[in-house]
Write an enzyme that holds these catalytic residues in place. Structure first.
Site, PDB file in Angstrom:
ATOM      1  N   LYS B  84       9.735  -0.158 -22.661  1.00  0.00           N
ATOM      2  CA  LYS B  84       9.253   1.088 -22.055  1.00  0.00           C
ATOM      3  C   LYS B  84       8.551   0.897 -20.708  1.00  0.00           C
ATOM      4  CE  LYS B  84      10.210   4.292 -25.272  1.00  0.00           C
ATOM      5  NZ  LYS B  84      10.800   5.628 -25.032  1.00  0.00           N
ATOM      6  N   SER B 114       2.469   8.765 -28.784  1.00  0.00           N
ATOM      7  CA  SER B 114       1.524   7.910 -29.507  1.00  0.00           C
ATOM      8  C   SER B 114       2.106   6.515 -29.606  1.00  0.00           C
ATOM      9  CB  SER B 114       1.267   8.468 -30.910  1.00  0.00           C
ATOM     10  OG  SER B 114       2.486   8.565 -31.600  1.00  0.00           O
ATOM     11  N   ASN B 116       5.039   3.441 -27.722  1.00  0.00           N
ATOM     12  CA  ASN B 116       5.153   2.438 -26.670  1.00  0.00           C
ATOM     13  C   ASN B 116       5.109   3.046 -25.263  1.00  0.00           C
ATOM     14  OD1 ASN B 116       5.347   0.347 -28.524  1.00  0.00           O
ATOM     15  ND2 ASN B 116       7.581   0.456 -28.644  1.00  0.00           N
ATOM     16  N   GLY B 226      16.954   7.196 -23.571  1.00  0.00           N
ATOM     17  CA  GLY B 226      16.697   6.698 -22.219  1.00  0.00           C
ATOM     18  C   GLY B 226      17.300   5.321 -21.989  1.00  0.00           C
ATOM     19  N   GLU B 246      21.732   3.932 -34.362  1.00  0.00           N
ATOM     20  CA  GLU B 246      20.699   4.847 -34.862  1.00  0.00           C
ATOM     21  C   GLU B 246      20.431   4.630 -36.350  1.00  0.00           C
ATOM     22  OE1 GLU B 246      20.778   9.135 -32.800  1.00  0.00           O
ATOM     23  OE2 GLU B 246      22.595   8.686 -33.925  1.00  0.00           O
TER      24      GLU B 246
END
Lengths: 399, 399
Positions: B84, B114, B116, B226, B246
């Site tokens: 991230k 809340s 990374n 992302g 996923e």
């Protein structure tokens, strides 16, 4: 040296012998990385709180203010997940040099171990197409039996006392003529483990080439003492001081106590979570480790110290280690005796300290068991009842 | 490009923009290693057993026989322990270019997270001496709050629904003029995450220089998308096919289902143990991920698959990862649809598959909780009751 010339004497316990050992085993082992970690170096260089020292021998005393820069030698990334392949390959390759490959292929090698040495010897033997006989207590955990079996040795089950194990080893030797390769108490094992000392020295020199390039200290976990005595020989003539680290639980700090008393302690009966360090020093490792010219000091840590260090390594470094691997880090973080020594001897400049992560052979189940109990007490007590070996406290006697 | 020239349009979603992003963020991020592991490559290249397929959609079918050579891109060793930071640094540095450092220093940046991304944005802001406002649900776990707090942002607590969080963000923006840096659904975040694609491509080329030097496939975890959309842009004109992975638990496979239906799924309400992947695709990530020219396929795995893969990574690779990080490996090992595709398309030659370990931010406590239950079922059920967020199922709505 012709492979058919028998040796009459083992190699002398010198750095030159360790350099020769390294040349011999290099094709078979990984050169594991040395890594650094800012968070842990900062933590080691931060004084412990007054609160943290409550209930320790240093309660009420001023916390030490050492400066410690940490370098981690990651033998958990070694083949079979532990440094033990160094000694095993060295001992087997020397045996082949001494007796000739045909003889060794005919008769094989044997050891008694349920841990990393068993896997290491099985791998070395399989690599060289030599039969391996591993004597394990029949109550060993399934994961350890499976781990050893994956390297395809012949497994012989025994009772869990040292007498029972040795009886099975003797019968294997009588049947096959196999040579015993002990887990630590043999010069060729000590020299093989010592190769780690050469590597960490060279790797740290590469990392801090701009500075003096030398470690001030190397902190080594100590069970039977093969790795500690070997690395202390490797670094004997260098700037680096070599220290040993032990668990203190149920008397597993036999080397610390033995060195203090000037007398080897021959029996250890401990269920410390650092299960690779439950063994006492041996006849060959004792004279080196008790010699202050080789090992500059022994330090021990509690089970809670080991758990706290392990949690930091997992969560902050993202590296998976077994409990035995972190006792050296635990000394650097929590043993005030060592921390004061660094403050006293190194002052503002501090020490560059190498810490050996000796192995990573544990399971999620074992970690779950160790950490399931929040206060850290019950898990130890449960361990004392259930035991790593399925209900029994195997007595560990020096070979 | 002068730092005082305002941008009127975001950078185009191209490889060239990702190369520019990489130049910009390189001084602030680690080039994380790509590692290989013989045991896992062998496992991926071994057919599953008939037994293992029982209870799966492939029960009673012939197990696939793919040849898969794995390369692991270890973003768990990245700064703040996850990829991230790539997007966060890129978005903040572009903002500074656009508005000028003085303006950004005055008004700051804000996000609601809340996880990374909160830590990543807080680190990027602190590094550039910019105020950061992080909106977190007040029921976030203490370790997440502490992790974010360690980078010294201003923390604003909110309720746990998306409406409540957005209300707090709106009030922070009204009060301070801070710019919202969303966790994934923004072109500059997508381009920043895409830099991982360039790195893994270059690193694998170094590793297998003797061979063709190119990955055949890259398997990327997908939450908001992302990282998946960014890497698929980075590798769009290369030989490498990019796939998304996923969790399927409680509908967390929104991208897989959405792509199949040709319609973005905007809401996900799942407590999968892969807690970084509970979010749906966003408006910017959807068109890329649903375009087969960019993402060659989406695959999903069960909670048990994730646990099994995680256990292998910890115990065999000795690398500490969070559950979200191993969904790509789990697809390679356990998803027969993907495995058949490799067998069909690659045949005897097999595929070199890059797998992204996206992060390592979990705790020993969380792992203990996940693995405490031997049959793998109760932990999931308990999770469904207690929840990662302390008792509530926070609904995750695409930004």
């Amino acid at each position: 040296m012709s492979s058919s010339t028998p040796h009459t004497t083992p190699s002398p316990l010198t750095r030159a012998s360790i350099e020769a050992a390294h040349e011999l085993i290099k094709p078979y082992i990984h050169r594991t990385p040395v890594i650094t970690n800012t968070t842990l170096t900062n933590l080691a260089s931060t004084p412990q709180t007054i609160e943290a020292l409550k209930g320790t021998p240093w309660e009420g005393q001023e916390p030490a203010k050492p400066k410690i820069c940490l370098f981690f030698k990651c033998e958990n990334f070694q083949r079979i997940g532990a440094f033990k392949v160094r000694g095993a390959f060295h001992a087997v390759l020397r045996l082949v040099e001494e007796k000739g490959i045909e003889e060794v292929k005919k008769k094989g090698v044997v050891t008694h171990s349920s841990g990393n040495h068993a896997q290491a010897l099985a791998l070395a033997a399989r690599t060289l197409h030599i039969p391996a006989h591993i004597v394990m207590p029949s109550i060993s955990t399934p994961s350890k039996i499976a781990g050893t079996r994956s390297h395809a040795p012949t497994i012989h089950f025994s009772g869990s006392t040292s007498q029972e194990r040795e009886a099975v080893v003797a019968s294997v030797i009588a049947d096959t003529g196999a040579t015993l390769i002990p887990p630590y108490d043999h010069p060729n094992i000590i020299l093989g483990q010592g190769t780690l000392g050469l590597e960490v020295q060279a790797e740290v020199a590469e990392l801090i080439a701009g500075q003096d390039g030398e470690l001030d200290a190397l902190m080594v976990p100590c069970g039977g003492g093969g790795l500690l005595s070997g690395t202390s020989i490797a670094l004997h003539d260098s700037h680096t001081l070599v220290f040993g680290a032990e668990p203190s639980f149920q008397g597993a700090d036999d080397a610390t106590r033995g060195v203090a008393a000037g007398q080897r302690i021959e029996t250890v009966k401990s269920l410390t979570i650092a299960d690779g360090l439950r063994t006492p020093l041996g006849k060959h490792t004792w004279p080196i480790i008790s010699n202050a010219e080789y090992v500059a000091g022994m330090y021990s840590v509690t089970e809670q110290n080991i758990k706290d260090a392990m949690k930091l390594v997992l969560e902050r470094m993202k590296v998976f280690v077994e409990p035995s691997a972190v006792v050296g880090l635990a000394v650097c973080l929590y043993n005030e005796e060592f921390r004061r020594r660094v403050e006293r001897e190194a002052g503002e400049e501090g020490w560059d300290v190498g810490v050996v992560f000796s192995g990573g052979n544990t399971t999620v189940e074992a970690i779950t068991k160790i950490f399931a109990d929040v206060d850290g007490g019950k898990a130890e007590r449960a361990e004392g009842v259930v035991g790593k070996d399925g209900g029994r406290v195997a007595e560990n006697v020096a070979g």
